[in-house]
Scaffold this motif. Sequence first.
Motif, mmCIF file in Angstrom:
data_model
loop_
_atom_site.group_PDB
_atom_site.id
_atom_site.type_symbol
_atom_site.label_atom_id
_atom_site.label_comp_id
_atom_site.label_asym_id
_atom_site.label_seq_id
_atom_site.Cartn_x
_atom_site.Cartn_y
_atom_site.Cartn_z
ATOM 1 N N UNK A 34 62.188 -55.843 147.380
ATOM 2 C CA UNK A 34 63.285 -55.553 148.320
ATOM 3 C C UNK A 34 64.062 -54.320 147.905
ATOM 4 N N UNK A 35 64.604 -53.638 148.895
ATOM 5 C CA UNK A 35 65.392 -52.433 148.639
ATOM 6 C C UNK A 35 66.691 -52.485 149.428
ATOM 7 N N UNK A 46 61.484 -54.261 158.457
ATOM 8 C CA UNK A 46 60.365 -53.568 159.084
ATOM 9 C C UNK A 46 59.374 -53.085 158.032
ATOM 10 N N UNK A 47 58.100 -53.344 158.300
ATOM 11 C CA UNK A 47 57.056 -52.903 157.403
ATOM 12 C C UNK A 47 56.773 -53.841 156.248
ATOM 13 N N UNK A 48 57.503 -54.939 156.139
ATOM 14 C CA UNK A 48 57.303 -55.902 155.061
ATOM 15 C C UNK A 48 56.554 -57.113 155.615
ATOM 16 N N UNK A 49 55.457 -57.471 154.987
ATOM 17 C CA UNK A 49 54.653 -58.590 155.457
ATOM 18 C C UNK A 49 55.227 -59.939 155.068
ATOM 19 N N UNK A 50 54.671 -60.976 155.680
ATOM 20 C CA UNK A 50 55.160 -62.329 155.452
ATOM 21 C C UNK A 50 54.949 -62.773 154.009
ATOM 22 N N UNK A 51 53.834 -62.376 153.405
ATOM 23 C CA UNK A 51 53.576 -62.788 152.030
ATOM 24 C C UNK A 51 54.599 -62.188 151.071
ATOM 25 N N UNK A 52 54.907 -60.910 151.236
ATOM 26 C CA UNK A 52 55.903 -60.273 150.381
ATOM 27 C C UNK A 52 57.267 -60.917 150.581
ATOM 28 N N UNK A 83 59.072 -56.981 169.284
ATOM 29 C CA UNK A 83 57.875 -56.174 169.022
ATOM 30 C C UNK A 83 57.745 -55.842 167.558
ATOM 31 N N UNK A 84 56.541 -55.921 167.046
ATOM 32 C CA UNK A 84 56.288 -55.608 165.652
ATOM 33 C C UNK A 84 56.183 -54.104 165.493
ATOM 34 N N UNK A 85 56.452 -53.557 164.328
ATOM 35 C CA UNK A 85 56.338 -52.125 164.114
ATOM 36 C C UNK A 85 54.926 -51.637 164.402
ATOM 37 N N UNK A 113 49.294 -53.125 160.986
ATOM 38 C CA UNK A 113 49.674 -54.516 160.749
ATOM 39 C C UNK A 113 50.846 -54.582 159.822
ATOM 40 N N UNK A 114 51.405 -55.801 159.576
ATOM 41 C CA UNK A 114 52.591 -55.951 158.749
ATOM 42 C C UNK A 114 52.286 -55.755 157.280
#
Length: 327
Positions: free
Chosen positions: A64-65, A177-183, A297-299, A303-304
């Motif tokens: 995270x940032x 945005x740009x961060x997947x579910x696993x992360x 809407x997804x970015x 994919x994420x």
Amino acid sequence: MTGTGPAGRAQAADVATAALAPAVWGSTYLVTTEWLPPGRPLLAATVRALPAGLALLAITRCLPRGAWIGRALTLGVLNIGAFFTLLFVAAYRLPGGLAAIIGSIQPMIVIVLAFLLLRERARLSDCLACVLGTAGVALLVLSAQARLDLVGVIAELAATSSMAAGIVLGKRWGRPEGVGLLAFTGWQLTAGGLLLLPLALAVEGLPPRPTGENLLGFGYLAVIGALVSYALWFRGIERLPAFTVSLLGFVSPVVATALGYVVLDQSLTLAQICGVVLVFGAIRLAQRSAVPRARAPRPAGPGPGTDRERAFLTWPRQRQVRERSVQ
């Protein structure tokens, strides 16, 4: 009202997928009592959260940032660290049935928080679903020997409120945005596990040398009970109304009761069967009253998440395509 159209079918699929998480959590009692060393619930919670969180961070290489450092810590504490700690206190001071009854008011807390933070208004059917679900849990688990303990009651209420706040804040903040579910799941599991680790060492001390059964149980809790189940749970928070997600927690005592009957040869009374019917009736009522909402809407992009996470998520599908091409 949900129907048989595409939106209704999509929401039903999301509900079924999210319900797998509390179904898995319902198996935790059986795994803990049969495979783990006795009297170490904080150790079990730590092993359940921290290794899975660190593994996801290593796979995704995404941290995270900015504002999300504080948000990830907050969600990890609410959903995992504080929740499990308070649950540990309540478990030692309250009968399991009474603790489950108090925990079943979580959807009511979510209704209040969702109105304050998300401006989601509760419907009469939502309130009825809360009553039905709580009554069903009571029939499932409450015994005549239930005793009140003020500290235990406060701890259970705090644990329930902690998870409810995690659900609503997770819905409010969404996923960066740009961060997947696993992360995203890894952030929270790691934050919660880091809070639990010093508590487990201080309260329970160093763990004994694990047996084969212990390692099997810890592995189940880490992989299935945390990594898989929390990813499905956080996905459900993204896609469903906060109240609907919270009501799915009623699935957990149903599964725990069913496993006790099937595996441990425990008896199943008529009252418990009625409780199961009420619980699933409450979930169905909440699902039917929820209006399907358009998904954000997804970015744009392939994919994420990061390239590493996309490769992790799509590897089985790519392998199947290669195998078909060879054939």
